[in-house]
Design a protein around this motif. Structure first.
Motif, PDB file in Angstrom:
ATOM      1  N   UNK A 121     -89.689  -9.265  33.313  1.00  0.00           N
ATOM      2  CA  UNK A 121     -88.415  -8.765  33.851  1.00  0.00           C
ATOM      3  C   UNK A 121     -88.515  -8.754  35.370  1.00  0.00           C
ATOM      4  N   UNK A 122     -89.279  -7.822  35.910  1.00  0.00           N
ATOM      5  CA  UNK A 122     -89.478  -7.767  37.360  1.00  0.00           C
ATOM      6  C   UNK A 122     -90.892  -8.251  37.714  1.00  0.00           C
ATOM      7  N   UNK A 123     -91.040  -8.798  38.915  1.00  0.00           N
ATOM      8  CA  UNK A 123     -92.362  -8.995  39.517  1.00  0.00           C
ATOM      9  C   UNK A 123     -92.383  -8.216  40.821  1.00  0.00           C
ATOM     10  N   UNK A 124     -93.559  -7.661  41.151  1.00  0.00           N
ATOM     11  CA  UNK A 124     -93.699  -6.870  42.384  1.00  0.00           C
ATOM     12  C   UNK A 124     -94.879  -7.431  43.160  1.00  0.00           C
ATOM     13  N   UNK A 125     -94.595  -8.014  44.322  1.00  0.00           N
ATOM     14  CA  UNK A 125     -95.653  -8.643  45.109  1.00  0.00           C
ATOM     15  C   UNK A 125     -95.826  -7.895  46.421  1.00  0.00           C
ATOM     16  N   UNK A 126     -97.074  -7.539  46.685  1.00  0.00           N
ATOM     17  CA  UNK A 126     -97.399  -6.723  47.846  1.00  0.00           C
ATOM     18  C   UNK A 126     -98.141  -7.586  48.862  1.00  0.00           C
ATOM     19  N   UNK A 127     -97.666  -7.581  50.102  1.00  0.00           N
ATOM     20  CA  UNK A 127     -98.307  -8.366  51.162  1.00  0.00           C
ATOM     21  C   UNK A 127     -99.296  -7.506  51.929  1.00  0.00           C
ATOM     22  N   UNK A 147     -80.893  -8.631  42.975  1.00  0.00           N
ATOM     23  CA  UNK A 147     -81.910  -9.433  42.266  1.00  0.00           C
ATOM     24  C   UNK A 147     -83.255  -9.554  42.994  1.00  0.00           C
ATOM     25  N   UNK A 148     -83.248  -9.437  44.321  1.00  0.00           N
ATOM     26  CA  UNK A 148     -84.498  -9.406  45.103  1.00  0.00           C
ATOM     27  C   UNK A 148     -84.376  -8.240  46.083  1.00  0.00           C
ATOM     28  N   UNK A 149     -85.368  -7.346  46.070  1.00  0.00           N
ATOM     29  CA  UNK A 149     -85.355  -6.231  47.024  1.00  0.00           C
ATOM     30  C   UNK A 149     -86.651  -6.221  47.828  1.00  0.00           C
ATOM     31  N   UNK A 150     -86.502  -5.989  49.127  1.00  0.00           N
ATOM     32  CA  UNK A 150     -87.640  -5.948  50.041  1.00  0.00           C
ATOM     33  C   UNK A 150     -87.824  -4.512  50.517  1.00  0.00           C
ATOM     34  N   UNK A 151     -89.034  -3.992  50.335  1.00  0.00           N
ATOM     35  CA  UNK A 151     -89.399  -2.661  50.831  1.00  0.00           C
ATOM     36  C   UNK A 151     -90.392  -2.885  51.971  1.00  0.00           C
ATOM     37  N   UNK A 155     -97.429  -5.173  54.736  1.00  0.00           N
ATOM     38  CA  UNK A 155     -96.798  -3.941  54.267  1.00  0.00           C
ATOM     39  C   UNK A 155     -95.522  -4.182  53.473  1.00  0.00           C
ATOM     40  N   UNK A 156     -95.088  -5.439  53.358  1.00  0.00           N
ATOM     41  CA  UNK A 156     -93.906  -5.718  52.529  1.00  0.00           C
ATOM     42  C   UNK A 156     -94.264  -5.596  51.052  1.00  0.00           C
ATOM     43  N   UNK A 157     -93.379  -4.955  50.311  1.00  0.00           N
ATOM     44  CA  UNK A 157     -93.430  -5.025  48.845  1.00  0.00           C
ATOM     45  C   UNK A 157     -92.108  -5.671  48.424  1.00  0.00           C
ATOM     46  N   UNK A 158     -92.202  -6.796  47.742  1.00  0.00           N
ATOM     47  CA  UNK A 158     -90.988  -7.501  47.328  1.00  0.00           C
ATOM     48  C   UNK A 158     -90.896  -7.465  45.806  1.00  0.00           C
ATOM     49  N   UNK A 205    -101.430   2.827  43.673  1.00  0.00           N
ATOM     50  CA  UNK A 205    -100.050   3.223  43.983  1.00  0.00           C
ATOM     51  C   UNK A 205     -99.055   2.141  43.545  1.00  0.00           C
ATOM     52  N   UNK A 206     -99.468   0.890  43.720  1.00  0.00           N
ATOM     53  CA  UNK A 206     -98.567  -0.194  43.292  1.00  0.00           C
ATOM     54  C   UNK A 206     -98.362  -0.159  41.772  1.00  0.00           C
ATOM     55  N   UNK A 207     -99.453   0.088  41.039  1.00  0.00           N
ATOM     56  CA  UNK A 207     -99.330   0.182  39.580  1.00  0.00           C
ATOM     57  C   UNK A 207     -98.442   1.355  39.177  1.00  0.00           C
ATOM     58  N   UNK A 208     -98.624   2.496  39.851  1.00  0.00           N
ATOM     59  CA  UNK A 208     -97.823   3.686  39.523  1.00  0.00           C
ATOM     60  C   UNK A 208     -96.347   3.424  39.835  1.00  0.00           C
ATOM     61  N   UNK A 209     -96.083   2.771  40.970  1.00  0.00           N
ATOM     62  CA  UNK A 209     -94.701   2.439  41.341  1.00  0.00           C
ATOM     63  C   UNK A 209     -94.094   1.520  40.272  1.00  0.00           C
ATOM     64  N   UNK A 210     -94.854   0.507  39.879  1.00  0.00           N
ATOM     65  CA  UNK A 210     -94.368  -0.484  38.912  1.00  0.00           C
ATOM     66  C   UNK A 210     -94.017   0.174  37.578  1.00  0.00           C
ATOM     67  N   UNK A 211     -94.887   1.073  37.120  1.00  0.00           N
ATOM     68  CA  UNK A 211     -94.683   1.698  35.795  1.00  0.00           C
ATOM     69  C   UNK A 211     -93.400   2.516  35.730  1.00  0.00           C
ATOM     70  N   UNK A 212     -92.846   2.864  36.885  1.00  0.00           N
ATOM     71  CA  UNK A 212     -91.595   3.623  36.865  1.00  0.00           C
ATOM     72  C   UNK A 212     -90.408   2.747  36.436  1.00  0.00           C
ATOM     73  N   UNK A 213     -90.658   1.423  36.371  1.00  0.00           N
ATOM     74  CA  UNK A 213     -89.575   0.500  36.007  1.00  0.00           C
ATOM     75  C   UNK A 213     -89.831  -0.207  34.677  1.00  0.00           C
TER      76      UNK A 213
END
Ligand SMILES: [Fe+2]
Length: 275
Positions: free
Chosen positions: A127-133, A41-45, A253-256, A54-62
């Motif tokens: 559905x998902x949220x993607x937050x970049x630090x 339910x929560x993943x840390x990259x 550099x964290x993407x959660x 790049x964040x938008x492109x990554x997000x659109x894959x989901x």
């Protein structure tokens, strides 16, 4: 390198390795991340030095990006620091300076310190949220997550029966009212009219049930407002006990990524008054 996930907490949340979020992913990697989201339910990259594109492109894959051209939205697109498709959760104003504590946008942001599920006040919630630090405050910038599946599983039988068919009303105005911010414009009131959401959701893949709680929930159909508010407050207190909570301590550099259907979260950023 194959995708692998290491648990960060006894009941949920994991740290992913083997993924470069700046590159396009293979269908196998996407499936592995989605399976990881269903489980954790929560993943840390970690160590993802990505650009907004790049964040938008990554997000659109989901899935498709959330997009609302709601009139009366708290900040017009022309006043945004960031490009369309990315919501700004920083404490910066459009010119990049620390936002004034008198700024009306700040009052809206303060409400994010209450436990919530993103966009639960929309007819189709996130559905998902993607937050970049990218740049971190020197202290006090944790984001806390609570697992609403584990909370549901821990309910006593009587409460589980009671919540089963309840429908809540969610509005951004309810969560802002909870912190004493009630000075809304007519377009805001119209844009954030309450929407109906079931209190118990079933995950479409795992079949696990979870509590769809959020500070945006301010009423229960068929209940008086005071009864509903107290019930939701008690339930939220139960569902956010430390045993269900993972506190993410941000590193640059964290993407959660989190699943809003099965978790709540809250920001723990510091007051602008002491910035
Ligand atoms: Fe949020």
């Amino acid at each position: 390198m194959p995708v692998s996930i290491r648990p960060l907490h006894p009941v949920f949340a994991g740290e992913v390795s083997g993924v470069d979020c700046g590159e396009s992913l293979s269908s196998r990697d996407i499936a592995a991340i989605e399976a990881g989201m269903d489980q954790y339910a929560v993943l840390v990259f970690r160590d993802q030095q990505i650009t907004d594109d790049q964040q938008l492109a990554f997000t659109r894959q989901f899935g498709a990006l959330e997009s609302y051209g709601t009139p009366g939205h708290i900040r017009r697109a022309s006043e945004s620091r960031l490009q369309r498709g990315i919501a700004d959760f920083s404490n910066l104003d459009p010119s990049g300076k620390i936002m004034s504590d008198q700024d009306r946008v700040w009052f809206f942001k303060l409400g994010d310190r209450l436990w919530h599920s993103d966009s639960s006040f929309r007819p189709v919630p996130a559905k998902y949220s993607l937050l970049s630090g990218r740049i971190l405050p020197t202290w006090g910038a944790n984001t806390e997550f609570a697992d609403m599946r584990a909370a549901y599983d821990a309910l006593d039988d009587r409460t589980r029966t009671e919540v089963e068919d309840l429908v809540c009303l969610h509005s951004l105005l309810f969560s802002r009212e909870a912190i004493g911010f009630t000075d809304m414009t007519e377009p805001e009131k119209a844009a954030f009219r309450p929407v109906r959401q079931r209190l118990v959701r079933t995950h479409p893949v795992t079949g696990r049930k979870s509590l769809f709680l959020s500070s945006h929930a301010g009423a229960i159909e068929g209940w008086t407002i005071p009864e509903a508010r107290m019930f939701l407050r008690d339930l939220t207190e139960f569902a956010t006990q430390p045993r269900f909570v993972y506190a993410h301590e941000w590193r640059v550099g964290d993407l959660v990524v989190w699943d809003n259907r099965t978790t709540m979260h809250r920001a723990a950023f510091r007051s602008q008054r002491s910035a």
